[in-house]
Design an enzyme around this catalytic site. Structure first.
Site, PDB file in Angstrom:
ATOM      1  N   GLU A  91       1.820  -3.421  11.512  1.00 21.07           N
ATOM      2  CA  GLU A  91       1.116  -2.162  11.290  1.00 21.07           C
ATOM      3  C   GLU A  91       1.726  -1.089  12.177  1.00 21.07           C
ATOM      4  O   GLU A  91       1.806  -1.252  13.398  1.00 21.07           O
ATOM      5  CB  GLU A  91      -0.377  -2.307  11.597  1.00 21.07           C
ATOM      6  CG  GLU A  91      -1.107  -3.309  10.730  1.00 21.07           C
ATOM      7  CD  GLU A  91      -1.426  -2.780   9.332  1.00 21.07           C
ATOM      8  OE1 GLU A  91      -1.130  -1.602   9.050  1.00 21.07           O
ATOM      9  OE2 GLU A  91      -1.979  -3.559   8.525  1.00 21.07           O
ATOM     10  N   GLU A 111       1.441   4.148   2.641  1.00 20.27           N
ATOM     11  CA  GLU A 111       1.947   3.818   3.967  1.00 20.27           C
ATOM     12  C   GLU A 111       3.472   3.963   3.955  1.00 20.27           C
ATOM     13  O   GLU A 111       4.234   2.999   4.042  1.00 20.27           O
ATOM     14  CB  GLU A 111       1.485   2.405   4.337  1.00 20.27           C
ATOM     15  CG  GLU A 111      -0.034   2.316   4.397  1.00 20.27           C
ATOM     16  CD  GLU A 111      -0.590   0.901   4.380  1.00 20.27           C
ATOM     17  OE1 GLU A 111       0.199  -0.059   4.543  1.00 20.27           O
ATOM     18  OE2 GLU A 111      -1.810   0.739   4.197  1.00 20.27           O
ATOM     19  N   HIS A 116       3.426  -2.587   6.978  1.00 21.50           N
ATOM     20  CA  HIS A 116       2.301  -1.711   6.631  1.00 21.50           C
ATOM     21  C   HIS A 116       2.193  -0.537   7.600  1.00 21.50           C
ATOM     22  O   HIS A 116       2.920  -0.447   8.581  1.00 21.50           O
ATOM     23  CB  HIS A 116       0.985  -2.498   6.692  1.00 21.50           C
ATOM     24  CG  HIS A 116       0.761  -3.418   5.533  1.00 21.50           C
ATOM     25  ND1 HIS A 116      -0.029  -3.092   4.459  1.00 21.50           N
ATOM     26  CD2 HIS A 116       1.232  -4.660   5.288  1.00 21.50           C
ATOM     27  CE1 HIS A 116      -0.045  -4.100   3.594  1.00 21.50           C
ATOM     28  NE2 HIS A 116       0.724  -5.060   4.071  1.00 21.50           N
ATOM     29  N   HIS A 133       0.869  -1.177   0.000  1.00 21.82           N
ATOM     30  CA  HIS A 133       0.000   0.000   0.000  1.00 21.82           C
ATOM     31  C   HIS A 133       0.912   1.234   0.000  1.00 21.82           C
ATOM     32  O   HIS A 133       1.509   1.565   1.025  1.00 21.82           O
ATOM     33  CB  HIS A 133      -0.914  -0.012   1.215  1.00 21.82           C
ATOM     34  CG  HIS A 133      -1.826  -1.199   1.253  1.00 21.82           C
ATOM     35  ND1 HIS A 133      -2.275  -1.758   2.423  1.00 21.82           N
ATOM     36  CD2 HIS A 133      -2.372  -1.930   0.243  1.00 21.82           C
ATOM     37  CE1 HIS A 133      -3.061  -2.780   2.143  1.00 21.82           C
ATOM     38  NE2 HIS A 133      -3.132  -2.907   0.821  1.00 21.82           N
TER      39      HIS A 133
END
Length: 377
Positions: free
Chosen positions: A338, A172, A262, A169
């Site tokens: 994350e 990010e 991420h 992504h």
């Protein structure tokens, strides 16, 4: 002086840039974030302002409430920089679907971004300097739909196969800062922990899975609006060659440990998500993932295990996501890291929030934790 010269100039026509000017009315600048190409996703912004020195201007992102993750805006603070090196948080308001912030510029140029950017030019510099280091082998695994390279570094000689990959992504951007930290640690020939780890494991590192989205200023998708982290079950040359070439390379080596890096818009903490719900789940396999998380939380104040995503119920894992696919396909101890766009609230930084430097430090801590348990995987 003509009237136009009195207005500041907004520009996002550069590597990773994203914003559209709606209107400039005195000291108020109304903006919109542009959607990913062929997609409805948007949230990443990155733009510069010229001609604002000495003025306090109010910036309003009018379509923030329609973004991919509007629940990420409350408590979020915009990053601002006058040198593109230091990115400090500034007070930011979110009300009625509008993200708003004020800034008094003391210089001719100022940049604003959702998070400290990591552009494709920075990626190319990272690739160039890493490829020159001793003990590093570089491969171009394939190319993106726009023809950009999917770069991979192989470091180490041990039997365990570790795959680390990020930036599926592209918005990010903290993920490639983390990658920079990981590569710096893995190439530190003077570090005894690294030396021991590289004797036990071979690392395959893909610092940017989505160069097209990165350059285009996307939040979540590649050049044709495809979310790469929903392509791992059936990747294709037409839609997701980025995933296809990486998964093909993994098939040749096997995967013992997988780390997918991420960022999360809403949760103000660092956490890892696992592979609960895969068809082949066993408690013994899952315990290795849980053990890693516990050890990492004990090792650094910049990680915790209380906040995170809900676990998938048995048999309901989405195998098109890489962490689930690799755990099922290879029996890998697989994880999604994350990191926050906000801050790690358990250990906050009032000036910078979660930052590039802290992302790099977390990479070091994660490799140290892996070194501590590689024999058990």
């Amino acid at each position: 002086m003509n009237a136009n010269a009195m207005n500041p100039t907004i520009n996002a026509a550069f590597d990773g840039g994203n914003i559209r000017v709606v209107a400039i009315d005195g000291d108020r600048i109304d903006l919109e974030i542009v959607t990913d190409h062929q997609s409805d996703f948007f949230q990443w912004f990155y733009f510069r302002v010229a001609g604002a020195a000495g003025r306090t201007l109010t910036y309003r992102i009018l379509n923030a409430g329609k973004s991919a993750y509007p629940f990420g805006w409350p408590g979020y603070k915009t990053r601002a920089s006058t040198d593109r090196q230091a990115w400090r948080m500034i007070e930011t308001r979110y009300e009625g679907g509008v993200l708003e912030f004020d800034f008094t510029a003391d210089s001719d140029l100022v940049w604003f971004a959702y998070f400290a950017p990591y552009t494709m030019e920075m990626h190319e510099a990272l690739v160039a300097r890493t490829a020159l280091l001793p003990g590093v082998a570089h491969r171009e695994l394939g190319q993106s739909l726009d023809g950009q390279a999917i770069d991979c570094f192989t470091i180490g000689s041990g039997p365990k196969q570790v795959w680390i990959y990020g930036r599926q992504h592209p918005g990010e951007s903290m993920t490639e800062w983390w990658m920079e930290g990981a590569l710096e640690r893995l190439t530190d020939s003077a570090d005894p922990i690294t030396a021991d780890l590289l004797a036990k494991a071979t690392f395959n590192v893909v610092p940017n899975m989505n160069p097209d989205g990165t350059r285009r200023g996307h939040l979540r998708t590649n050049a044709v609006g495809v979310n790469l982290n929903r392509e791992w079950h059936t990747p294709s040359l037409e839609k997701s060659p980025e995933v296809l070439c990486v998964r093909n390379a993994m098939d040749l080596t096997g995967v013992d440990v997988a780390m997918d890096i991420h960022g999360d818009e809403a949760i103000p903490a660092n956490f890892i998500a696992g592979y609960e719900g895969i068809p082949s789940w066993t408690d013994a396999h899952g315990e290795k993932f849980y053990d890693y998380g516990r050890r990492l939380a004990a090792h650094t104040p910049d990680f915790q295990t209380e906040k995170g995503y809900p676990k998938s119920a048995p048999g309901t894992a989405n195998l098109s996501m890489s962490t689930n696919q690799l755990a099922e396909r290879f029996g890998a101890v697989s994880m999604t890291l994350e990191m926050p766009f906000k801050d790690h609230d358990a250990n906050p930084d009032a000036e910078y929030g979660w930052s590039p430097e802290r992302s790099k430090q977390l990479a070091h801590a994660m490799l140290e934790t892996l070194a501590d348990m590689i024999d058990e995987i």
